[in-house]
Design a protein around this motif. Sequence first.
Motif, PDB file in Angstrom:
ATOM      1  N   ASP A   1      49.690  38.513  44.580  1.00 16.60           N
ATOM      2  CA  ASP A   1      48.647  39.330  45.192  1.00 16.60           C
ATOM      3  C   ASP A   1      47.360  39.292  44.355  1.00 16.60           C
ATOM      4  OD1 ASP A   1      47.967  41.277  47.295  1.00 16.60           O
ATOM      5  OD2 ASP A   1      47.671  42.605  45.565  1.00 16.60           O
ATOM      6  N   GLY A   2      47.507  39.346  43.046  1.00 18.76           N
ATOM      7  CA  GLY A   2      46.342  39.289  42.154  1.00 18.76           C
ATOM      8  C   GLY A   2      45.610  37.963  42.278  1.00 18.76           C
ATOM      9  N   LEU A   3      46.360  36.884  42.347  1.00 22.64           N
ATOM     10  CA  LEU A   3      45.731  35.558  42.501  1.00 22.64           C
ATOM     11  C   LEU A   3      44.924  35.501  43.793  1.00 22.64           C
ATOM     12  CD1 LEU A   3      48.758  33.298  41.449  1.00 22.64           C
ATOM     13  CD2 LEU A   3      46.600  33.539  40.180  1.00 22.64           C
ATOM     14  N   LEU A   4      45.542  35.992  44.880  1.00 19.33           N
ATOM     15  CA  LEU A   4      44.860  35.945  46.185  1.00 19.33           C
ATOM     16  C   LEU A   4      43.601  36.803  46.179  1.00 19.33           C
ATOM     17  CD1 LEU A   4      47.822  36.138  48.750  1.00 19.33           C
ATOM     18  CD2 LEU A   4      46.424  34.143  48.158  1.00 19.33           C
ATOM     19  N   ARG A   5      43.741  38.025  45.651  1.00 17.47           N
ATOM     20  CA  ARG A   5      42.589  38.934  45.675  1.00 17.47           C
ATOM     21  C   ARG A   5      41.464  38.428  44.787  1.00 17.47           C
ATOM     22  NH1 ARG A   5      42.879  43.832  47.929  1.00 17.47           N
ATOM     23  NH2 ARG A   5      44.814  44.200  49.044  1.00 17.47           N
ATOM     24  N   ALA A   6      41.816  37.902  43.652  1.00 20.44           N
ATOM     25  CA  ALA A   6      40.767  37.397  42.758  1.00 20.44           C
ATOM     26  C   ALA A   6      40.049  36.219  43.422  1.00 20.44           C
ATOM     27  CB  ALA A   6      41.363  36.974  41.423  1.00 20.44           C
ATOM     28  N   PHE A   7      40.808  35.355  44.080  1.00 20.31           N
ATOM     29  CA  PHE A   7      40.168  34.233  44.770  1.00 20.31           C
ATOM     30  C   PHE A   7      39.216  34.754  45.842  1.00 20.31           C
ATOM     31  CE2 PHE A   7      39.890  31.207  48.253  1.00 20.31           C
ATOM     32  CZ  PHE A   7      39.466  30.063  47.581  1.00 20.31           C
ATOM     33  N   ALA A   8      39.693  35.734  46.618  1.00 20.47           N
ATOM     34  CA  ALA A   8      38.892  36.244  47.737  1.00 20.47           C
ATOM     35  C   ALA A   8      37.673  37.027  47.250  1.00 20.47           C
ATOM     36  CB  ALA A   8      39.767  37.130  48.631  1.00 20.47           C
ATOM     37  N   GLU A   9      37.826  37.759  46.182  1.00 22.31           N
ATOM     38  CA  GLU A   9      36.771  38.702  45.778  1.00 22.31           C
ATOM     39  C   GLU A   9      35.755  38.104  44.816  1.00 22.31           C
ATOM     40  OE1 GLU A   9      39.106  41.996  44.364  1.00 22.31           O
ATOM     41  OE2 GLU A   9      39.888  42.408  46.380  1.00 22.31           O
ATOM     42  N   THR A  10      36.031  36.935  44.295  1.00 24.74           N
ATOM     43  CA  THR A  10      35.083  36.320  43.365  1.00 24.74           C
ATOM     44  C   THR A  10      34.010  35.566  44.150  1.00 24.74           C
ATOM     45  OG1 THR A  10      36.808  36.037  41.700  1.00 24.74           O
ATOM     46  CG2 THR A  10      34.830  34.661  41.454  1.00 24.74           C
ATOM     47  N   HIS A  11      32.773  35.954  43.941  1.00 16.04           N
ATOM     48  CA  HIS A  11      31.673  35.119  44.468  1.00 16.04           C
ATOM     49  C   HIS A  11      31.552  33.961  43.486  1.00 16.04           C
ATOM     50  CE1 HIS A  11      27.937  34.293  46.724  1.00 16.04           C
ATOM     51  NE2 HIS A  11      27.702  33.615  45.618  1.00 16.04           N
ATOM     52  N   SER A  12      31.911  32.777  43.950  1.00 17.03           N
ATOM     53  CA  SER A  12      32.167  31.674  43.029  1.00 17.03           C
ATOM     54  C   SER A  12      30.936  30.819  42.768  1.00 17.03           C
ATOM     55  CB  SER A  12      33.276  30.794  43.625  1.00 17.03           C
ATOM     56  OG  SER A  12      33.505  29.678  42.805  1.00 17.03           O
ATOM     57  N   LEU A  13      30.700  30.564  41.484  1.00 13.62           N
ATOM     58  CA  LEU A  13      29.657  29.597  41.101  1.00 13.62           C
ATOM     59  C   LEU A  13      30.278  28.256  40.739  1.00 13.62           C
ATOM     60  CD1 LEU A  13      27.350  32.000  39.080  1.00 13.62           C
ATOM     61  CD2 LEU A  13      27.080  31.210  41.431  1.00 13.62           C
ATOM     62  N   SER A  14      31.583  28.221  40.635  1.00 10.62           N
ATOM     63  CA  SER A  14      32.328  26.973  40.429  1.00 10.62           C
ATOM     64  C   SER A  14      33.800  27.328  40.546  1.00 10.62           C
ATOM     65  CB  SER A  14      32.058  26.367  39.051  1.00 10.62           C
ATOM     66  OG  SER A  14      32.621  27.194  38.045  1.00 10.62           O
ATOM     67  N   LEU A  15      34.614  26.305  40.785  1.00 11.43           N
ATOM     68  CA  LEU A  15      36.059  26.557  40.816  1.00 11.43           C
ATOM     69  C   LEU A  15      36.552  26.933  39.413  1.00 11.43           C
ATOM     70  CD1 LEU A  15      38.531  26.682  42.603  1.00 11.43           C
ATOM     71  CD2 LEU A  15      38.736  24.193  42.456  1.00 11.43           C
ATOM     72  N   GLN A  16      35.861  26.431  38.385  1.00  8.01           N
ATOM     73  CA  GLN A  16      36.223  26.801  37.020  1.00  8.01           C
ATOM     74  C   GLN A  16      36.092  28.321  36.829  1.00  8.01           C
ATOM     75  OE1 GLN A  16      34.501  24.112  37.941  1.00  8.01           O
ATOM     76  NE2 GLN A  16      34.518  22.473  36.404  1.00  8.01           N
TER      77      GLN A  16
END
Length: 286
Positions: A198-213
């Motif tokens: 759940d943490g992995l999914l939420r962090a992926f969804a909630e991060t406005h990403s400037l890179s996959l790194q």
Amino acid sequence: MAIVLGPNRYGKAETRVVRVTRDGGTHRIKDLNVSVALSGAMDEAHLTGDNAAVLPTDTQKNTVFAFARKHGIGAIEDFGLLLARHFVGSRPAIAHARVEIREYGWRRITGGHSFVRDGGEVRTALVHCGADAESVVSGITDLVVLNSTGSEFHGFARDEYTTLEPTDDRILATAVTARWRHRSTTGAWDESYAGARDGLLRAFAETHSLSLQQTLYQMGRRVLDDRPETCEVRLSLPNKHHFLVDLEPFGMDNDNEVYLAADRPYGLIEGTVLTDDAPAAPAAFD
Ligand SMILES: O=c1[nH]c(=O)c2[nH]c(=O)[nH]c2[nH]1
């Protein structure tokens, strides 16, 4: 004895089209694998090399993308009929069109533009026991996730071989392989796994990403923050590139709606995130 040409067909196999539909901040995605095969009066192409009847497979691929933009994608049965009827109606030589479509299902994570692909993910465990040390590493592999917006990539280094254009709005998709090391060999493993996933999914969804790194670091951090029983997370994130299709040759714009989902080559972003008090555990991940 004469030799004759038997049954034949040709077409573009496995066009991977992703169509994003935006209703304000709420997006819907359709993710298809479309294979077209045409047949009819194609004898000359085989016997003499005269291609007059051959509608290029490249054109067939373009048609899939153009129709996705023009008509949208509803039920794949309807999209298939639309394409097949178009090809049969387009030229007298084409007598038959076979359109096979596979649809990959996605469900929402949280927010309007984050999705996790149905099925396919696998839970993993790796334990080591020696004379004086034991370790447990839990994990997940093939957890496929996608953000249809909220991802940028710019400001990167350039040299004479760089052609990549900076972007402030792209699709970000990856198939997560994550492994996390536990501090102890006793634990509520199922609950821990569900929480880490759940943490992995939420962090992926909630991060406005400037890179996959950057997203990788946030995902690892979230597991460590949410699950104090863990002390180290290793992530391997293939960048599943989605290229915006140029529809201008067909008189259409493409405002981040129709993408080619490329399978290879892909960027592979890998990294470890750990707490500064993580006990040393040689061999834990090997
Ligand atoms: O998030 C990204 N990280 C990269 O290192 C990279 N390189 C690239 O071509 N595209 C991307 N995207």
